[in-house]
Design a protein around this motif. Structure first.
Motif, PDB file in Angstrom:
ATOM      1  N   GLN A 226       0.826  -1.211   0.000  1.00 30.24           N
ATOM      2  CA  GLN A 226       0.000   0.000   0.000  1.00 30.24           C
ATOM      3  C   GLN A 226       0.853   1.251   0.000  1.00 30.24           C
ATOM      4  O   GLN A 226       0.508   2.251  -0.652  1.00 30.24           O
ATOM      5  CB  GLN A 226      -0.937  -0.018   1.218  1.00 30.24           C
ATOM      6  N   MET A 227       1.977   1.217   0.694  1.00 30.97           N
ATOM      7  CA  MET A 227       2.876   2.367   0.714  1.00 30.97           C
ATOM      8  C   MET A 227       3.438   2.665  -0.679  1.00 30.97           C
ATOM      9  O   MET A 227       3.423   3.815  -1.137  1.00 30.97           O
ATOM     10  CB  MET A 227       4.029   2.114   1.686  1.00 30.97           C
ATOM     11  N   THR A 228       3.923   1.650  -1.356  1.00 29.75           N
ATOM     12  CA  THR A 228       4.512   1.885  -2.671  1.00 29.75           C
ATOM     13  C   THR A 228       3.457   2.300  -3.693  1.00 29.75           C
ATOM     14  O   THR A 228       3.728   3.122  -4.572  1.00 29.75           O
ATOM     15  CB  THR A 228       5.276   0.640  -3.161  1.00 29.75           C
ATOM     16  N   ARG A 229       2.254   1.772  -3.561  1.00 26.25           N
ATOM     17  CA  ARG A 229       1.180   2.186  -4.469  1.00 26.25           C
ATOM     18  C   ARG A 229       0.848   3.665  -4.276  1.00 26.25           C
ATOM     19  O   ARG A 229       0.624   4.401  -5.246  1.00 26.25           O
ATOM     20  CB  ARG A 229      -0.060   1.330  -4.233  1.00 26.25           C
ATOM     21  N   ALA A 230       0.815   4.106  -3.022  1.00 30.76           N
ATOM     22  CA  ALA A 230       0.519   5.509  -2.747  1.00 30.76           C
ATOM     23  C   ALA A 230       1.615   6.414  -3.303  1.00 30.76           C
ATOM     24  O   ALA A 230       1.330   7.492  -3.849  1.00 30.76           O
ATOM     25  CB  ALA A 230       0.371   5.736  -1.245  1.00 30.76           C
ATOM     26  N   LEU A 231       2.862   5.988  -3.197  1.00 29.09           N
ATOM     27  CA  LEU A 231       3.970   6.790  -3.716  1.00 29.09           C
ATOM     28  C   LEU A 231       3.953   6.817  -5.244  1.00 29.09           C
ATOM     29  O   LEU A 231       4.223   7.856  -5.856  1.00 29.09           O
ATOM     30  CB  LEU A 231       5.295   6.231  -3.199  1.00 29.09           C
ATOM     31  N   GLU A 232       3.618   5.709  -5.862  1.00 29.18           N
ATOM     32  CA  GLU A 232       3.511   5.679  -7.321  1.00 29.18           C
ATOM     33  C   GLU A 232       2.394   6.599  -7.801  1.00 29.18           C
ATOM     34  O   GLU A 232       2.527   7.285  -8.829  1.00 29.18           O
ATOM     35  CB  GLU A 232       3.265   4.256  -7.799  1.00 29.18           C
ATOM     36  N   ALA A 233       1.302   6.639  -7.060  1.00 33.18           N
ATOM     37  CA  ALA A 233       0.151   7.461  -7.457  1.00 33.18           C
ATOM     38  C   ALA A 233       0.403   8.949  -7.266  1.00 33.18           C
ATOM     39  O   ALA A 233      -0.322   9.774  -7.844  1.00 33.18           O
ATOM     40  CB  ALA A 233      -1.080   7.040  -6.655  1.00 33.18           C
ATOM     41  N   ALA A 234       1.405   9.321  -6.477  1.00 40.50           N
ATOM     42  CA  ALA A 234       1.674  10.729  -6.190  1.00 40.50           C
ATOM     43  C   ALA A 234       2.279  11.468  -7.371  1.00 40.50           C
ATOM     44  O   ALA A 234       2.326  12.699  -7.377  1.00 40.50           O
ATOM     45  CB  ALA A 234       2.590  10.849  -4.971  1.00 40.50           C
ATOM     46  N   ASN A 235       2.776  10.727  -8.363  1.00 36.37           N
ATOM     47  CA  ASN A 235       3.288  11.332  -9.595  1.00 36.37           C
ATOM     48  C   ASN A 235       4.440  12.292  -9.337  1.00 36.37           C
ATOM     49  O   ASN A 235       4.491  13.402  -9.866  1.00 36.37           O
ATOM     50  CB  ASN A 235       2.149  12.047 -10.342  1.00 36.37           C
ATOM     51  N   PHE A 236       5.401  11.864  -8.530  1.00 37.95           N
ATOM     52  CA  PHE A 236       6.583  12.682  -8.253  1.00 37.95           C
ATOM     53  C   PHE A 236       7.466  12.777  -9.492  1.00 37.95           C
ATOM     54  O   PHE A 236       7.545  11.839 -10.288  1.00 37.95           O
ATOM     55  CB  PHE A 236       7.407  12.051  -7.127  1.00 37.95           C
ATOM     56  N   PRO A 237       8.192  13.882  -9.653  1.00 42.62           N
ATOM     57  CA  PRO A 237       9.143  13.975 -10.770  1.00 42.62           C
ATOM     58  C   PRO A 237      10.331  13.050 -10.534  1.00 42.62           C
ATOM     59  O   PRO A 237      10.746  12.828  -9.385  1.00 42.62           O
ATOM     60  CB  PRO A 237       9.584  15.444 -10.731  1.00 42.62           C
ATOM     61  N   GLY A 238      10.859  12.514 -11.614  1.00 39.99           N
ATOM     62  CA  GLY A 238      12.019  11.645 -11.507  1.00 39.99           C
ATOM     63  C   GLY A 238      11.786  10.451 -10.609  1.00 39.99           C
ATOM     64  O   GLY A 238      12.689  10.021  -9.882  1.00 39.99           O
ATOM     65  N   PHE A 239      10.587   9.880 -10.670  1.00 41.49           N
ATOM     66  CA  PHE A 239      10.235   8.752  -9.800  1.00 41.49           C
ATOM     67  C   PHE A 239      10.871   7.467 -10.322  1.00 41.49           C
ATOM     68  O   PHE A 239      10.792   7.153 -11.505  1.00 41.49           O
ATOM     69  CB  PHE A 239       8.720   8.590  -9.731  1.00 41.49           C
ATOM     70  N   LEU A 240      11.508   6.738  -9.421  1.00 42.17           N
ATOM     71  CA  LEU A 240      12.138   5.476  -9.786  1.00 42.17           C
ATOM     72  C   LEU A 240      11.929   4.475  -8.653  1.00 42.17           C
ATOM     73  O   LEU A 240      12.212   4.776  -7.491  1.00 42.17           O
ATOM     74  CB  LEU A 240      13.637   5.679 -10.027  1.00 42.17           C
ATOM     75  N   LYS A 241      11.427   3.300  -8.986  1.00 42.27           N
ATOM     76  CA  LYS A 241      11.240   2.228  -8.003  1.00 42.27           C
ATOM     77  C   LYS A 241      12.033   1.012  -8.437  1.00 42.27           C
ATOM     78  O   LYS A 241      11.998   0.623  -9.606  1.00 42.27           O
ATOM     79  CB  LYS A 241       9.758   1.852  -7.860  1.00 42.27           C
ATOM     80  N   HIS A 242      12.748   0.424  -7.481  1.00 44.91           N
ATOM     81  CA  HIS A 242      13.531  -0.770  -7.782  1.00 44.91           C
ATOM     82  C   HIS A 242      13.323  -1.780  -6.664  1.00 44.91           C
ATOM     83  O   HIS A 242      13.528  -1.465  -5.486  1.00 44.91           O
ATOM     84  CB  HIS A 242      15.018  -0.435  -7.885  1.00 44.91           C
ATOM     85  N   GLU A 243      12.913  -2.981  -7.023  1.00 42.37           N
ATOM     86  CA  GLU A 243      12.727  -4.046  -6.048  1.00 42.37           C
ATOM     87  C   GLU A 243      13.511  -5.274  -6.470  1.00 42.37           C
ATOM     88  O   GLU A 243      13.575  -5.594  -7.674  1.00 42.37           O
ATOM     89  CB  GLU A 243      11.246  -4.403  -5.893  1.00 42.37           C
ATOM     90  N   VAL A 244      14.109  -5.944  -5.493  1.00 46.62           N
ATOM     91  CA  VAL A 244      14.831  -7.184  -5.752  1.00 46.62           C
ATOM     92  C   VAL A 244      14.344  -8.241  -4.769  1.00 46.62           C
ATOM     93  O   VAL A 244      13.861  -7.935  -3.682  1.00 46.62           O
ATOM     94  CB  VAL A 244      16.361  -7.010  -5.614  1.00 46.62           C
ATOM     95  N   ARG A 245      14.456  -9.480  -5.182  1.00 43.82           N
ATOM     96  CA  ARG A 245      14.105 -10.604  -4.306  1.00 43.82           C
ATOM     97  C   ARG A 245      15.369 -11.418  -4.039  1.00 43.82           C
ATOM     98  O   ARG A 245      16.273 -11.492  -4.876  1.00 43.82           O
ATOM     99  CB  ARG A 245      13.046 -11.505  -4.955  1.00 43.82           C
ATOM    100  N   PHE A 246      15.407 -12.037  -2.858  1.00 50.71           N
ATOM    101  CA  PHE A 246      16.523 -12.902  -2.504  1.00 50.71           C
ATOM    102  C   PHE A 246      16.061 -13.913  -1.467  1.00 50.71           C
ATOM    103  O   PHE A 246      15.023 -13.729  -0.821  1.00 50.71           O
ATOM    104  CB  PHE A 246      17.730 -12.108  -1.996  1.00 50.71           C
ATOM    105  N   PRO A 247      16.812 -15.006  -1.302  1.00 60.14           N
ATOM    106  CA  PRO A 247      16.398 -16.028  -0.323  1.00 60.14           C
ATOM    107  C   PRO A 247      16.376 -15.435   1.088  1.00 60.14           C
ATOM    108  O   PRO A 247      17.180 -14.560   1.417  1.00 60.14           O
ATOM    109  CB  PRO A 247      17.495 -17.097  -0.443  1.00 60.14           C
TER     110      PRO A 247
END
Length: 257
Positions: A200-221
């Motif tokens: 929910q936090m990341t969805r809210a930040l994505e919806a805010a339409n900030f300039p230069g917005f970049l999201k990066h997620e990685v998975r690991f064991p």
């Protein structure tokens, strides 16, 4: 709640992602001959001994930076910062984000750090004696100091998420900061848990339409059986030029684990 100590987790795979992206960001921004401000809301102790009791107890560094150091060549700013720290403090010492910034910064640049945990704060002041260190709530501190002088700069928000309401309040916090300091690079780290607490936090930040917005997620064991963290994420507002190249590179490397 002041129970979190990052020494148990220093150098883990989440740190690898976070510190690689922060190092590239700071390296790019220091290429211009203008002073910078660096601000961190939850700074920890700054330096961590990967041969110490806390790191040995969890073994997270062995499965983190000690395992994947060859992902980063000699010319990578993450490697350069780690080498500078090793030269000054010893081969087993790992830099947290504040020490990473100090290793890459110039004399003209300024570092402001908040750490509320008394023991961690004391160690932070010893590790970075030339930084401005306060024992205050990091969110309140960031609001009070922004916009900083100099105005060019980077803010890292890196709470331990012991307080579960942080997930709900951080989007509003970043929106307020950005309105006050629209030229600042704002970086947020968050854990990816089996509970999906970050969604929910990341969805809210994505919806805010900030300039230069970049999201990066990685998975690991998971670090050990039953451990709830299965990945980590970084969000940038006003992401610097070229950071997407490192994001793409890291994505492929983490997928190879």
């Amino acid at each position: 709640m002041l129970s979190y100590q990052h020494g148990f987790h220093a150098g883990n795979l989440a740190d690898v992602q976070k510190h690689a992206l922060m190092a590239v960001t700071l390296d790019y921004m220091t290429r211009k001959d203008k002073p910078l401000s660096y601000i961190e809301t939850h700074a920890g102790r700054g330096l961590y001994d990967l041969s110490g009791v806390q790191a040995e107890k969890t073994g997270e560094a062995r499965e983190g930076i000690l395992k994947v150091a060859d992902w980063f060549g000699a010319d990578h700013p993450y490697t350069k910062a780690r080498e500078r720290i090793a030269e000054e403090f010893g081969e087993t010492i790992y830099p947290g984000s504040p020490a990473l910034a100090q290793a890459l910064f110039r004399d003209m640049d300024t570092i402001h750090l908040a750490e509320l945990h008394p023991g961690e704060n004391e160690k932070l002041q010893d590790a970075l004696p030339f930084a401005h260190v306060v024992k205050e709530d990091g969110f309140a501190f960031a609001q009070s100091i922004c916009p900083p002088t100099p105005r060019r700069g980077v803010l890292l928000i890196d709470p331990p998420y012991e307080i579960k309401s942080d997930y709900a309040t951080i989007p509003t916090f970043i929106s307020k900061l950005h309105r006050k300091w629209n030229v600042g690079v704002i970086a947020l780290w968050y854990p990816i848990l089996t509970t999906g607490a970050h969604v929910q936090m990341t969805r809210a930040l994505e919806a805010a339409n900030f300039p230069g917005f970049l999201k990066h997620e990685v998975r690991f064991p998971p670090a050990r059986e039953g451990h709830g963290m299965i990945g980590s994420g970084m969000i940038f507002v006003n992401a610097p030029y070229g950071l997407t190249d490192e994001v793409t590179r890291l994505t492929g490397l983490f997928r190879s684990l």
